[in-house]
Design an enzyme around this catalytic site. Structure first.
Site, short mmCIF file in Angstrom:
data_model
loop_
_atom_site.label_atom_id
_atom_site.label_comp_id
_atom_site.label_asym_id
_atom_site.label_seq_id
_atom_site.Cartn_x
_atom_site.Cartn_y
_atom_site.Cartn_z
N HIS A 145 0.84 -1.21 0.00
CA HIS A 145 0.00 0.00 0.00
C HIS A 145 0.87 1.26 0.00
O HIS A 145 0.64 2.20 -0.78
CB HIS A 145 -0.90 -0.02 1.24
CG HIS A 145 -1.62 1.25 1.51
ND1 HIS A 145 -2.93 1.47 1.14
CD2 HIS A 145 -1.22 2.40 2.13
CE1 HIS A 145 -3.30 2.68 1.53
NE2 HIS A 145 -2.28 3.26 2.13
N GLU A 146 1.87 1.29 0.87
CA GLU A 146 2.74 2.46 0.96
C GLU A 146 3.57 2.66 -0.30
O GLU A 146 3.74 3.78 -0.78
CB GLU A 146 3.65 2.35 2.19
CG GLU A 146 2.92 2.24 3.51
CD GLU A 146 1.97 3.41 3.76
OE1 GLU A 146 2.17 4.49 3.18
OE2 GLU A 146 1.02 3.23 4.54
N HIS A 149 1.54 4.32 -2.88
CA HIS A 149 1.52 5.79 -2.76
C HIS A 149 2.71 6.40 -3.51
O HIS A 149 2.57 7.40 -4.21
CB HIS A 149 1.58 6.21 -1.29
CG HIS A 149 0.26 6.22 -0.60
ND1 HIS A 149 -0.82 6.93 -1.06
CD2 HIS A 149 -0.15 5.61 0.54
CE1 HIS A 149 -1.84 6.77 -0.24
NE2 HIS A 149 -1.47 5.97 0.74
N GLU A 225 -6.13 7.27 -1.12
CA GLU A 225 -6.05 6.08 -0.28
C GLU A 225 -6.67 4.87 -0.97
O GLU A 225 -6.15 3.76 -0.90
CB GLU A 225 -6.74 6.33 1.06
CG GLU A 225 -5.94 7.17 2.03
CD GLU A 225 -4.60 6.53 2.35
OE1 GLU A 225 -4.54 5.34 2.71
OE2 GLU A 225 -3.60 7.24 2.23
#
Length: 296
Positions: A145-146, A149, A225
């Site tokens: 997930h990070e 980003h 997100e």
């Protein structure tokens, strides 16, 4: 991940310092004998509005390390650190970005963040609490997930959005300041330029409008997100990404110990409702889980 609060705080501070300094020095070529030159005012605000945003972006890694006490892993000392480095390397290669700096921050809560001005020079950090309690597959999904980003360029995107917001906050604050000052001085026919009312009002209006306008940036943050969750699902597996969000939800009753100025950088943020929900950087975990489940 990257979003505001620390980013906004730095950005707002830069804007206010620039505004106060310029007002004290009397720099204001947009102020003419006939009133405000709107074109010059807009150009002035754009220069300093984007400056505040990009200074925040350039300082984001340093501020993140300081705000969380993140310790960068140069050489792994434990199997846990080695696993973390290897996992970040694997997922970064898969996402097509350069190897980020990797760190661990000393927090018992489960959290992680990514930041940096360049997708090939980013920082990914994970809390000790997450490493201790999450399974390797769940932790890998959070890291995915990070990295999502970073690969999506979220910090740069939000910086551009923040720059636009800054520009119009400064623009309308000075229009309000000029209008209030003109009203206060309407009977003073011999006065030239502007009075103290303009400077005080424009600074106060800039603070108030800046806070209100942050809701716009937060809305964009919440949309990013969802995209980062999707990226995490593609990098680490959809079922593992859902399991990681479910684990985060199960721990949600525990109070967050991440500094308030850093909450926008994490994979989770504090639960808010009503008007306060407009100023949170993350959507509810339930909505994020449903979005992943429905996109199968």
């Amino acid at each position: 991940m990257k979003r505001i609060l620390l980013f906004l705080a730095t950005n707002l501070a830069v804007m206010l310092v620039a505004s106060i300094t310029l007002n004290i020095l009397g720099v204001g070529r947009f102020l003419t004998a006939n009133g405000l030159d709107m074109g010059a005012l807009l150009a002035f605000c754009a220069v300093f509005g984007f400056a505040g945003s990009f200074v925040s972006l350039m300082l984001s890694k340093t501020m993140a390390k300081m705000g969380t006490g993140t310790q960068i892993i140069d050489q792994p000392r434990t199997e846990q650190e080695r696993w973390l480095l290897d996992t970040v390397k694997e997922l970064s290669d898969k996402a097509g970005i350069g190897m980020p700096e990797v760190g661990i921050f000393p927090s018992p809560e489960s959290n992680a963040f990514a930041t940096g001005w360049n997708k090939n020079a980013a920082l990914v950090a994970v809390s000790q609490g997450l490493l201790d309690r999450f399974s390797p597959r769940e932790a890998r999904a959070v890291i995915g997930h990070e990295i999502g980003h970073v690969a999506n360029g979220d910090m740069v995107t939000l910086s551009l959005i923040q720059g636009v917001v800054n520009t119009f906050v400064m623009f309308f604050a000075r229009i309000i300041g000029y209008a209030v000052d003109s009203f206060l001085r309407r009977d003073d026919d011999n006065a030239g330029g502007v009075g103290i009312g303009y400077y005080i009002t424009s600074i106060v209006a800039e603070i108030v409008l800046g806070i209100l306008a942050s809701a716009i940036v937060m809305w964009f943050s919440r949309q990013r997100e969802f995209r980062a969750d999707q990226a995490g699902a593609e990098l680490a597996g959809r079922s593992d990404m859902i399991a990681a969000l479910e684990r985060l939800r199960s721990e949600y009753d525990a109070p967050s110990v991440m500094p308030a100025t850093m909450s926008a950088f994490g994979i989770r943020s504090g639960l808010k409702s009503g008007i306060a929900a407009m100023f949170t950087s993350h959507p509810p975990l339930e909505d994020r889980i449903l979005a992943l489940q429905s996109s199968r």
